[in-house]
Design a protein around this motif. Sequence first.
Motif, mmCIF file in Angstrom:
data_model
loop_
_atom_site.group_PDB
_atom_site.id
_atom_site.type_symbol
_atom_site.label_atom_id
_atom_site.label_comp_id
_atom_site.label_asym_id
_atom_site.label_seq_id
_atom_site.Cartn_x
_atom_site.Cartn_y
_atom_site.Cartn_z
ATOM 1 N N ALA A 171 0.629 24.005 88.933
ATOM 2 C CA ALA A 171 0.774 24.609 90.253
ATOM 3 C C ALA A 171 0.824 26.131 90.156
ATOM 4 C CB ALA A 171 2.035 24.076 90.934
ATOM 5 N N ARG A 172 1.537 26.636 89.159
ATOM 6 C CA ARG A 172 1.599 28.091 88.964
ATOM 7 C C ARG A 172 0.223 28.661 88.653
ATOM 8 N NH1 ARG A 172 5.412 30.001 84.182
ATOM 9 N NH2 ARG A 172 3.944 28.659 83.074
ATOM 10 N N ALA A 173 -0.559 27.945 87.831
ATOM 11 C CA ALA A 173 -1.911 28.417 87.504
ATOM 12 C C ALA A 173 -2.817 28.408 88.724
ATOM 13 C CB ALA A 173 -2.501 27.542 86.398
ATOM 14 N N LEU A 174 -2.570 27.492 89.670
ATOM 15 C CA LEU A 174 -3.415 27.382 90.864
ATOM 16 C C LEU A 174 -3.045 28.374 91.959
ATOM 17 C CD1 LEU A 174 -3.736 23.526 91.426
ATOM 18 C CD2 LEU A 174 -5.590 25.108 90.922
ATOM 19 N N ALA A 175 -1.868 28.985 91.857
ATOM 20 C CA ALA A 175 -1.335 29.791 92.959
ATOM 21 C C ALA A 175 -2.296 30.871 93.438
ATOM 22 C CB ALA A 175 -0.007 30.420 92.529
ATOM 23 N N LEU A 176 -3.002 31.508 92.534
ATOM 24 C CA LEU A 176 -3.890 32.618 92.894
ATOM 25 C C LEU A 176 -5.330 32.176 93.125
ATOM 26 C CD1 LEU A 176 -2.474 35.277 90.398
ATOM 27 C CD2 LEU A 176 -1.990 35.054 92.840
ATOM 28 N N ARG A 177 -5.560 30.866 93.169
ATOM 29 C CA ARG A 177 -6.886 30.291 93.400
ATOM 30 C C ARG A 177 -7.918 30.844 92.405
ATOM 31 N NH1 ARG A 177 -4.232 27.134 95.825
ATOM 32 N NH2 ARG A 177 -4.529 26.378 97.956
ATOM 33 N N PRO A 178 -7.697 30.633 91.098
ATOM 34 C CA PRO A 178 -8.632 31.160 90.086
ATOM 35 C C PRO A 178 -9.926 30.361 90.059
ATOM 36 C CG PRO A 178 -7.016 29.767 89.046
ATOM 37 C CD PRO A 178 -6.612 29.852 90.488
ATOM 38 N N GLU A 179 -10.929 30.921 89.388
ATOM 39 C CA GLU A 179 -12.185 30.207 89.169
ATOM 40 C C GLU A 179 -12.185 29.488 87.824
ATOM 41 O OE1 GLU A 179 -15.922 32.244 91.055
ATOM 42 O OE2 GLU A 179 -14.760 33.802 90.049
ATOM 43 N N VAL A 180 -11.479 30.068 86.839
ATOM 44 C CA VAL A 180 -11.443 29.508 85.480
ATOM 45 C C VAL A 180 -9.991 29.275 85.081
ATOM 46 C CG1 VAL A 180 -12.011 29.890 83.050
ATOM 47 C CG2 VAL A 180 -13.568 30.709 84.833
ATOM 48 N N ILE A 181 -9.720 28.102 84.525
ATOM 49 C CA ILE A 181 -8.396 27.817 83.964
ATOM 50 C C ILE A 181 -8.566 27.438 82.498
ATOM 51 C CG2 ILE A 181 -6.376 26.307 84.017
ATOM 52 C CD1 ILE A 181 -6.597 26.091 86.975
ATOM 53 N N VAL A 182 -7.840 28.147 81.635
ATOM 54 C CA VAL A 182 -7.835 27.849 80.209
ATOM 55 C C VAL A 182 -6.660 26.923 79.935
ATOM 56 C CG1 VAL A 182 -7.678 28.796 77.888
ATOM 57 C CG2 VAL A 182 -8.874 30.087 79.664
ATOM 58 N N CYS A 183 -6.941 25.706 79.505
ATOM 59 C CA CYS A 183 -5.902 24.704 79.220
ATOM 60 C C CYS A 183 -5.719 24.627 77.710
ATOM 61 C CB CYS A 183 -6.309 23.350 79.784
ATOM 62 S SG CYS A 183 -6.645 23.334 81.557
ATOM 63 N N ASP A 184 -4.624 25.182 77.205
ATOM 64 C CA ASP A 184 -4.379 25.209 75.760
ATOM 65 C C ASP A 184 -3.508 24.020 75.369
ATOM 66 O OD1 ASP A 184 -4.159 25.849 73.122
ATOM 67 O OD2 ASP A 184 -2.877 27.597 73.403
ATOM 68 N N GLU A 185 -4.153 22.923 74.981
ATOM 69 C CA GLU A 185 -3.473 21.677 74.616
ATOM 70 C C GLU A 185 -2.415 21.291 75.652
ATOM 71 O OE1 GLU A 185 -2.891 20.635 70.687
ATOM 72 O OE2 GLU A 185 -3.948 22.311 69.800
ATOM 73 N N PRO A 186 -2.808 21.113 76.919
ATOM 74 C CA PRO A 186 -1.828 20.920 77.994
ATOM 75 C C PRO A 186 -1.126 19.570 77.994
ATOM 76 C CG PRO A 186 -4.038 20.637 78.852
ATOM 77 C CD PRO A 186 -4.192 21.089 77.422
ATOM 78 N N VAL A 187 -1.623 18.593 77.221
ATOM 79 C CA VAL A 187 -0.991 17.269 77.235
ATOM 80 C C VAL A 187 -0.481 16.839 75.866
ATOM 81 C CG1 VAL A 187 -2.342 16.485 79.216
ATOM 82 C CG2 VAL A 187 -3.225 16.102 76.909
ATOM 83 N N SER A 188 -0.580 17.686 74.869
ATOM 84 C CA SER A 188 -0.213 17.277 73.506
ATOM 85 C C SER A 188 1.283 17.011 73.353
ATOM 86 C CB SER A 188 -0.653 18.344 72.494
ATOM 87 O OG SER A 188 0.031 19.564 72.727
ATOM 88 N N ALA A 189 2.118 17.610 74.224
ATOM 89 C CA ALA A 189 3.569 17.407 74.123
ATOM 90 C C ALA A 189 4.066 16.281 75.021
ATOM 91 C CB ALA A 189 4.296 18.708 74.480
ATOM 92 N N LEU A 190 3.142 15.545 75.661
ATOM 93 C CA LEU A 190 3.526 14.523 76.633
ATOM 94 C C LEU A 190 3.276 13.117 76.097
ATOM 95 C CD1 LEU A 190 1.914 16.147 79.815
ATOM 96 C CD2 LEU A 190 4.239 16.455 78.950
ATOM 97 N N ASP A 191 3.990 12.136 76.663
ATOM 98 C CA ASP A 191 3.747 10.739 76.331
ATOM 99 C C ASP A 191 2.345 10.343 76.758
ATOM 100 O OD1 ASP A 191 6.308 10.549 75.381
ATOM 101 O OD2 ASP A 191 7.130 9.721 77.235
ATOM 102 N N VAL A 192 1.793 9.312 76.119
ATOM 103 C CA VAL A 192 0.408 8.908 76.387
ATOM 104 C C VAL A 192 0.198 8.542 77.850
ATOM 105 C CG1 VAL A 192 -1.367 7.205 75.845
ATOM 106 C CG2 VAL A 192 0.041 8.159 74.011
ATOM 107 N N SER A 193 1.121 7.795 78.450
ATOM 108 C CA SER A 193 0.965 7.397 79.854
ATOM 109 C C SER A 193 0.992 8.604 80.777
ATOM 110 C CB SER A 193 2.076 6.411 80.240
ATOM 111 O OG SER A 193 3.352 7.006 80.068
#
Length: 336
Positions: A171-193
């Motif tokens: 949500a914070r990344a979306l706040a300024l309505r960017p065109e490009v988002i760089v996702c640096d391993e955004p799910v590696s610290a989360l459970d599989v589900s």
Amino acid sequence: MAESETILQVENLVKHFPIRQGILFKSKVGEVKAVDGVSFELKRGETLGIVGESGCGKSTLAKLLMRLETPTAGRAKLNGRDIYKMGGSELRRLRRNVQMVMQDPYTSLNPRMTVGDIIGEPYEIHPEAAPKGDRQRRVRELLDLVGLNPEHINRYPHQFSGGQRQRIGIARALALRPEVIVCDEPVSALDVSIQAQVINLLEKLQDEFGLSYIFIAHDLSVVRHISDRVGVMYLGKIVELGTEDEIYARPTHPYTQALLSAVPVPDPEARAHREVIRLEGDVPSPANPPSGCRFRTRCWKAQEKCAVEEPLLVLRPAADPHPSACHFAEQRHVVA
């Protein structure tokens, strides 16, 4: 489907970190070649996955694209403008237009700030993005957009689970309505589900806002699910680049094939009949990479030519019509 317009163009990007020795007078004794000649294009509305082992330069590449690091050489153009030549108001616009989702949802949020303050902070830095009296409404809309209760705007990060915290980061990344988002391993610290929920959210937001993603990860199954194209990195370089189908169904570089052969297979019968490629030796140091092909010290195809001549990332029609940095590239079926 991704549009044909190129939004981000990266040309021979290089980042070397100096190695210094000494107490009073530190002298340079070498360089860590974290990123060493990376080139690719990102189309509008496309997701480009970047995969590779830990230490191959993925996160350094992310910082370069965010302009959190200054490159040693090369350039990156956003909408035709070199981001490393930007300054003043133009650099501020870049900050609005390229945002980042961090790897760890536990340390990327300030524990002393409420969720409303965290998501609304970009509006304090870029006040032109939202009138002051309208910011709380915008924050509530963003919370609802990422699947969180807008009534929780005054809660603190510790009151949320890991998956919910990552939604706050999105949500914070979306706040300024960017065109490009760089996702640096955004799910590696989360459970599989929870990983699946966050990936589905990212795809939904991409369709809704026409976002372009650079999606960095080491989990090949996650990258396959979300990416339109995939770049495989090894020791600071992209060694193979192609569509999701080309990389996973028709890999041509030995390193890509070895990575795919290590992907867990849930079917015991299929697992029993699959050939596993075991690489010999350790990953070389980025401070002293091998001559010629960087993968040659672990490659079963290596010949004298590999030690002398560095293979370029080019089309090799004899193997498959997608770029591969291998002198002896050829298709090999590894996973279904």
